[in-house]
Design an enzyme around this catalytic site. Structure first.
Site, PDB file in Angstrom:
ATOM      1  N   SER A 163       0.989  -1.189   0.033  1.00  0.00           N
ATOM      2  CA  SER A 163      -0.018   0.027   0.037  1.00  0.00           C
ATOM      3  C   SER A 163       1.086   1.266   0.082  1.00  0.00           C
ATOM      4  CB  SER A 163      -0.919  -0.113   1.013  1.00  0.00           C
ATOM      5  OG  SER A 163      -2.180   1.104   1.171  1.00  0.00           O
ATOM      6  N   THR A 164       0.771   2.079   1.026  1.00  0.00           N
ATOM      7  CA  THR A 164       1.530   3.295   0.874  1.00  0.00           C
ATOM      8  C   THR A 164       3.007   3.109   1.040  1.00  0.00           C
ATOM      9  OG1 THR A 164      -0.347   4.342   2.400  1.00  0.00           O
ATOM     10  CG2 THR A 164       1.949   5.648   2.323  1.00  0.00           C
ATOM     11  N   HIS A 189      -2.591  -1.209  -3.386  1.00  0.00           N
ATOM     12  CA  HIS A 189      -4.003  -0.263  -3.181  1.00  0.00           C
ATOM     13  C   HIS A 189      -3.478   0.980  -3.999  1.00  0.00           C
ATOM     14  CE1 HIS A 189      -4.363  -2.293   1.067  1.00  0.00           C
ATOM     15  NE2 HIS A 189      -5.047  -2.901   0.165  1.00  0.00           N
ATOM     16  N   MET A 285      -0.219   1.329   5.202  1.00  0.00           N
ATOM     17  CA  MET A 285      -1.087   1.486   6.512  1.00  0.00           C
ATOM     18  C   MET A 285      -1.944   0.514   6.852  1.00  0.00           C
ATOM     19  SD  MET A 285      -1.954   5.490   5.610  1.00  0.00           S
ATOM     20  CE  MET A 285      -2.736   5.699   7.302  1.00  0.00           C
ATOM     21  N   ASP A 288      -4.446  -4.701   6.341  1.00  0.00           N
ATOM     22  CA  ASP A 288      -4.838  -5.458   5.014  1.00  0.00           C
ATOM     23  C   ASP A 288      -3.721  -6.373   4.566  1.00  0.00           C
ATOM     24  OD1 ASP A 288      -6.495  -6.607   3.007  1.00  0.00           O
ATOM     25  OD2 ASP A 288      -5.660  -5.008   1.569  1.00  0.00           O
TER      26      ASP A 288
END
Length: 352
Positions: A163-164, A189, A285, A288
């Protein structure tokens, strides 16, 4: 007792662990009647079992609860931390819905078999062979019994979640991949409108072919597929021996606030590939992917998490590490080479 064989290509190899000599003999008799199964060894203690696991590389372990020195649940926990594999707990204590059964399942047992009360001799273990086969099937063995556990390298699948900070992290991981890399599928993501450009960017800087997942596409060696953002999760299924993995776009609500979700991908890979998989969770973050990576590890997959120091956001890797899903936590530069090493040496697992 040990038979000097370590890989059986057409049957399920089983190591029997029980402190009772009588029970070991009866279990062997019950299992040997099933042509799908080969008992490759027996052990009376966890210490003896540990040595035989390393030597024989069995497909499935049957494990008693009450043993000297270290009970079966303690040994099960150690197995799942150090060398995950399909385990069938075998004990009169393993009654359905009992606290002992619940504990064994939470620790990673695939099946819990309760000895038949009121029966004698070999009949006490009636149904155990089917439990062993179910355990093998759930973790990467075919119904025909042909071994997929000691893998042909082309059957190993790599699943990555990020993600991030993942855009840059994935670029570094894929930068170490050769043109004929293991089949790799990624959930990063990001909004739908950026997916195409992201895949094109990775394709431009990577030696393997990188593209977006399309419904029904095959995942093969030398191919890296990116889950598109939008209205569907990306999942994997096992379809055959020539091109064993297919990808699917599955409509559904967001999971953990994301669509596609890393958990959705990892859960499908655990079912499709079992221990023929490598799961990787990178910077991001929240949490998930943590649950799905844990299921992958319990199914026998090798699992890697990015460490705190090299993560832009140590959220997803932290959640996965803290729940026991991460087998090895590595700095970003070591992750790509470690994936390649694990994909080529699937049978050289060991206790540390």
């Amino acid at each position: 007792m040990v038979e000097e064989h370590s890989i059986y290509n057409n049957i399920i190899s089983v190591l029997v662990v029980d402190d009772s000599l009588t029970s070991r003999a009866l279990i062997m008799l019950a299992l040997k009647r099933d042509p799908r199964i080969k008992v490759v060894g027996t052990a009376g203690t966890p210490l003896e079992a540990k040595d035989l696991i390393l030597k024989l590389q069995p497909d499935v372990l049957t494990l008693d609860v009450e043993m000297p020195g270290m009970n079966g649940l303690q040994f099960l926990e150690k197995i799942m931390r150090l060398r995950p594999m399909p385990v069938v707990m075998v004990s009169s204590l393993m009654a359905p819905r009992s606290a002992m059964t619940d504990m064994a399942c939470r620790l990673g047992a695939v099946e819990c078999f309760s000895k038949s009360s009121g029966m004698q001799g070999e009949a006490v273990f009636a149904g155990l062979a089917d439990a062993v086969v179910r355990a093998a099937v759930q973790t990467g063995k075919s119904h025909s019994g042909k071994s997929q556990g000691h893998s042909v390298v082309s059957d190993t699948i790599v699943a990555i979640g990020a993600s991030t900070g993942g855009v840059e992290a994935l670029g570094e991981v894929l930068g170490s991949f050769p043109e004929d890399c293991p089949p790799t599928i990624i959930v990063q993501h990001m909004p739908q409108q950026f997916s195409n450009n992201f895949a094109r960017r990775l394709n431009a800087i990577s030696r393997p072919d990188v593209s977006l997942v399309t419904d029904g596409c095959k995942l093969t060696r030398g191919k890296v597929l990116i889950a598109p953002g939008g209205e569907a999760h990306t999942e994997v299924s096992r379809t055959g021996r020539v091109s064993p993995y297919s990808c699917h776009l599955v409509p559904g609500p967001p999971l953990n606030g994301h669509r596609p979700s890393v958990d959705a991908l990892f859960l499908s890979v655990a079912q499709a590939a079992g221990r023929l998989a490598i799961g990787v969770i990178l910077t991001g973050m929240e949490a998930d992917g943590a649950r799905g990576l844990l299921v992958m590890r319990r199914a026998g997959a090798r699992t890697i998490g990015q460490d705190r120091e090299t993560s832009v956001i140590y959220g997803m890797p932290k959640a996965a590490f803290e729940c026991g899903a991460v087998e090895m936590q590595l700095p970003l530069p070591e992750i790509g080479p470690s994936i390649l090493r694990l994909s080529k040496y699937r049978t050289q697992e060991s206790y540390q």
